[in-house]
Motif scaffolding. Sequence first.
Motif, PDB file in Angstrom:
ATOM      1  N   ASN A 179       0.807  -1.215   0.000  1.00  0.00           N
ATOM      2  CA  ASN A 179       0.000   0.000   0.000  1.00  0.00           C
ATOM      3  C   ASN A 179       0.846   1.274   0.000  1.00  0.00           C
ATOM      4  OD1 ASN A 179      -2.723   1.126   0.160  1.00  0.00           O
ATOM      5  ND2 ASN A 179      -2.032   1.883   2.143  1.00  0.00           N
ATOM      6  N   ILE A 202       0.892 -11.644  15.895  1.00  0.00           N
ATOM      7  CA  ILE A 202       0.099 -11.828  17.109  1.00  0.00           C
ATOM      8  C   ILE A 202      -0.360 -13.285  17.096  1.00  0.00           C
ATOM      9  CG2 ILE A 202      -2.109 -11.210  18.198  1.00  0.00           C
ATOM     10  CD1 ILE A 202      -1.722  -8.385  17.085  1.00  0.00           C
ATOM     11  N   ILE A 244      -8.757 -13.231   7.398  1.00  0.00           N
ATOM     12  CA  ILE A 244      -8.397 -11.863   7.023  1.00  0.00           C
ATOM     13  C   ILE A 244      -6.971 -11.905   6.472  1.00  0.00           C
ATOM     14  CG2 ILE A 244      -9.886 -10.711   8.702  1.00  0.00           C
ATOM     15  CD1 ILE A 244      -7.398 -10.381  10.493  1.00  0.00           C
ATOM     16  N   VAL A 257      -3.438 -13.657   8.092  1.00  0.00           N
ATOM     17  CA  VAL A 257      -3.631 -14.876   8.892  1.00  0.00           C
ATOM     18  C   VAL A 257      -2.657 -15.952   8.417  1.00  0.00           C
ATOM     19  CG1 VAL A 257      -5.179 -16.862   9.212  1.00  0.00           C
ATOM     20  CG2 VAL A 257      -6.031 -14.555   9.602  1.00  0.00           C
ATOM     21  N   VAL A 281      -1.211 -14.184  13.249  1.00  0.00           N
ATOM     22  CA  VAL A 281      -1.633 -13.172  12.274  1.00  0.00           C
ATOM     23  C   VAL A 281      -0.523 -12.128  12.170  1.00  0.00           C
ATOM     24  CG1 VAL A 281      -3.435 -11.552  11.579  1.00  0.00           C
ATOM     25  CG2 VAL A 281      -4.026 -13.462  13.088  1.00  0.00           C
ATOM     26  N   ILE A 284       1.136  -8.653  11.814  1.00  0.00           N
ATOM     27  CA  ILE A 284       0.604  -7.347  12.233  1.00  0.00           C
ATOM     28  C   ILE A 284       0.483  -6.426  11.014  1.00  0.00           C
ATOM     29  CG2 ILE A 284       1.568  -7.625  14.561  1.00  0.00           C
ATOM     30  CD1 ILE A 284       3.616  -5.428  13.829  1.00  0.00           C
ATOM     31  N   SER A 285      -0.455  -5.496  11.083  1.00  0.00           N
ATOM     32  CA  SER A 285      -0.734  -4.612   9.941  1.00  0.00           C
ATOM     33  C   SER A 285       0.502  -3.811   9.531  1.00  0.00           C
ATOM     34  CB  SER A 285      -1.874  -3.659  10.289  1.00  0.00           C
ATOM     35  OG  SER A 285      -3.041  -4.392  10.576  1.00  0.00           O
ATOM     36  N   ALA A 286       1.333  -3.438  10.513  1.00  0.00           N
ATOM     37  CA  ALA A 286       2.506  -2.606  10.212  1.00  0.00           C
ATOM     38  C   ALA A 286       3.517  -3.323   9.324  1.00  0.00           C
ATOM     39  CB  ALA A 286       3.187  -2.184  11.518  1.00  0.00           C
ATOM     40  N   LEU A 288      -0.950  -7.311  21.255  1.00  0.00           N
ATOM     41  CA  LEU A 288      -1.867  -6.431  20.528  1.00  0.00           C
ATOM     42  C   LEU A 288      -1.517  -4.941  20.680  1.00  0.00           C
ATOM     43  CD1 LEU A 288      -4.484  -5.877  18.932  1.00  0.00           C
ATOM     44  CD2 LEU A 288      -5.744  -6.113  21.078  1.00  0.00           C
ATOM     45  N   ALA A 309       1.360  -3.991  18.600  1.00  0.00           N
ATOM     46  CA  ALA A 309       0.997  -3.996  17.179  1.00  0.00           C
ATOM     47  C   ALA A 309       0.277  -2.708  16.804  1.00  0.00           C
ATOM     48  CB  ALA A 309       0.121  -5.207  16.866  1.00  0.00           C
ATOM     49  N   GLU A 310      -0.597  -2.254  17.684  1.00  0.00           N
ATOM     50  CA  GLU A 310      -1.342  -1.015  17.418  1.00  0.00           C
ATOM     51  C   GLU A 310      -0.396   0.182  17.336  1.00  0.00           C
ATOM     52  OE1 GLU A 310      -5.619  -2.302  19.451  1.00  0.00           O
ATOM     53  OE2 GLU A 310      -4.156  -1.186  20.641  1.00  0.00           O
ATOM     54  N   PHE A 370       1.702   0.030  14.151  1.00  0.00           N
ATOM     55  CA  PHE A 370       0.964   0.450  12.961  1.00  0.00           C
ATOM     56  C   PHE A 370       0.847   1.963  12.898  1.00  0.00           C
ATOM     57  CE2 PHE A 370      -2.820   1.716  10.625  1.00  0.00           C
ATOM     58  CZ  PHE A 370      -2.490   1.187   9.391  1.00  0.00           C
ATOM     59  N   ASP A 416       2.141   4.080   9.791  1.00  0.00           N
ATOM     60  CA  ASP A 416       1.209   4.908   9.034  1.00  0.00           C
ATOM     61  C   ASP A 416       1.676   6.370   9.018  1.00  0.00           C
ATOM     62  OD1 ASP A 416      -1.200   5.165   7.559  1.00  0.00           O
ATOM     63  OD2 ASP A 416      -2.135   6.094   9.314  1.00  0.00           O
TER      64      ASP A 416
END
Lengths: 224, 318
Positions: free
Chosen positions: B42, B189, B242, B245, B272, B274-276, B297, B300-301, B304, B308
Motif C-alpha cells: 500500500n 500476534i 483476514i 492470517v 496473524v 501485524i498490519s505494520a 496487541l 501492534a497497534e 501500525f 502509518d
Amino acid sequence: MIKNISNLGDAALYCDFGTEVNKEINSKVIRYFRSIQKENIDGINNLTPSYNKLIISFDLRKKKFQSIKKLIENLDITNDDELESNKIKIPVCCDEKFSLDIKRLEEKLNISRDKIYEKFFDKEFFCYMTGFIAGMPFLGDLENELQAKRLETPRVKVPKGSVGLTEQFANIYTFESPGGWNIIGNTPRVIFDSSKKNSPNLINPGDVVTFEQITKDQYDNNNE
Amino acid sequence: MTITTNKNYFEIKRSGINTTFQDQGRGNLYHIGIPFSGAMDNRNYQISNKLVGNEINSPSIEFAFQGPLLKYFGDNINFAITGDVKFVIRKKNNVIEGSCYQSFTLENGDELDIVSTNKSVYGYLAVSGEFDVDYQWSSCSVNTKANIGANNGKKIEDTQKIYISKINKNLSNKKLNYINTKIENIRVIQGTNFNYFSDEGKNIFFEKEFIVSKLSDRMGMRLEGPKIENVVNTNIKSEGLIKGVIQVPADGNPIIMLSDHGTIGGYPKIGVVISADYDKLVQLTPGSKIKFKKVELADAETLFKLYDLETQNLISQI
C-alpha cells in the motif's frame, strides 16, 4: 449470545458463538451479522459470518480492538423468533457428463445413485454461509447416510456450476476452481453475478434452498 | 464509463508476469466471498500516485517480478515507478536509465520497458492522468479469481491498449528520497488456534527460519521449513479469514493469507501478521528467509500508528 470475543490480529474481532454446527447457533451468528450491517458503524470494513463465528474487520486508522469490542458488546440485537429468509429452487442436471463423483459416492456410501438423488432432491437445505470463492453457498444438513469425506486428492479444476457434497454440506461452485467436494451434478443457474451490485449472490446466509432435477435438454435450453 | 475514443494510450508490447490495475481495494464484501484485493504494498502504491500529482487512491498498474513493456501514444505525460525496480525509457534517439521514486515525461512514440523488480516482488506504475477503467463496488482492483474489477477482472494482456484521459498539463518533475528497507523479522500476534500446536511446534514457529516458497501469489504465501506439529485437530469448522492470517494445514507448512485470499478457511490459525509489517512481507521473494517474532496487541497497534505516520510523512514530502 456471543460466548467470547477475542482479537484476530490487530484489526479484527473474533466473535465465538460456540463449537457446534447447527441452525440454532448459525441463526444467532446471522442475526448479529445483519444487525451490525444495519448499524453502519464507522471504521468497520468487513463482516464474515460462518457456522459459529463472526469476524469483524476494522480500519486500524480509525478504530482499535477495545473500542469496537465495547460497541459490539453494547449492541441491541433483534431477536425475532423467525429468521427472515428467501426460498430458492435450484435446477440441477445429473447427466453423466456432470456427475463426476457419483460412482465414487455409491461405493463409499454403499447406496445406489437413485437413492442418493432421491434423498438429495427431497431435502430442504439451509444456507449457513457463503464464501471461500465469491458467492459459494454452504448448505446443510445432509443426513448421515449421505455424508462422505472430500476427495483425497482435490481436483485442479472443478467446473463452474458443479454441485458437490462433503460431510453434512452441499455447495455450488460459482466459478471454475480447484476443489475436493464430491460432484453429483451441475446447475445452469447463475449463482454469483457481479453486475448485480446490491445482490450479487443468489443464495445468502439464512436462505432455504431446494434442488430440482432437470434433464440434459432442459439444461442445454437454459439460456441464463 | 469507459471512453474508448481517447487518443492517449499505452500499447502493451509485453504484459509481464502478473500485471493488474489496483487501487485501495473494496471492503464490506467478505460475507459474499469477495476479499479486499487492492495494491499489495500500500505504501509504494500511494507514493506512485503522489509522484505524478494524482489523488493517492487513484488506480495504478501493479506488476510482479517482470513488468510490462509499454509503448506510449498521445500528448506528453508524466509517470513514476515505485518499489525496487529496473526500467528504461526508449526515446527516438536515446535510452534513459530509469530510477524509482522520481517522475519522468513520456512523449508520443516513447517506450517504457519495466524490465524487472530487484530482490522484491511488486512495483507500481502511475501516470499523471486517469486510466480509463471500470469500477466495481467503488474499486477498480482486479480480482482474477472472481473476474471483478478493471479490465474485465483480468490481468493486462499482450497487444491490448490502455487508455488514459484527463492528462495533467502540469508536468513538473517530482522526486522522493526513499529506499525500501528489508525487514528482519515478521511480527505476529498469536492466532485463535495457537493452542492446537505442540509445545515444540510453537517453539519452532517463533525460533526457526522459514523459506518463502515459489507457490506464492496475490492469494497467499506458502512457507517451507521445519514442520509445525498439530496435536488437536488439523481441521477446524470453516470460518472467516483476514489478510495476514497464518494457517497451518495437515502437512505442517504455514500459509500466509494475502490480499486476494479465499474469504473462509478450515485450517487452524497459528498467528496473524501485524498490519505494520504487511507491506514489507508481500515484497519477500521466493527463497527469502522469514523469522516470526511474537508481539502483543498493544504493541501492534503502536507499531501500525508509527508505520502509518511514516507513510504519511513520506507522501507529504513529495
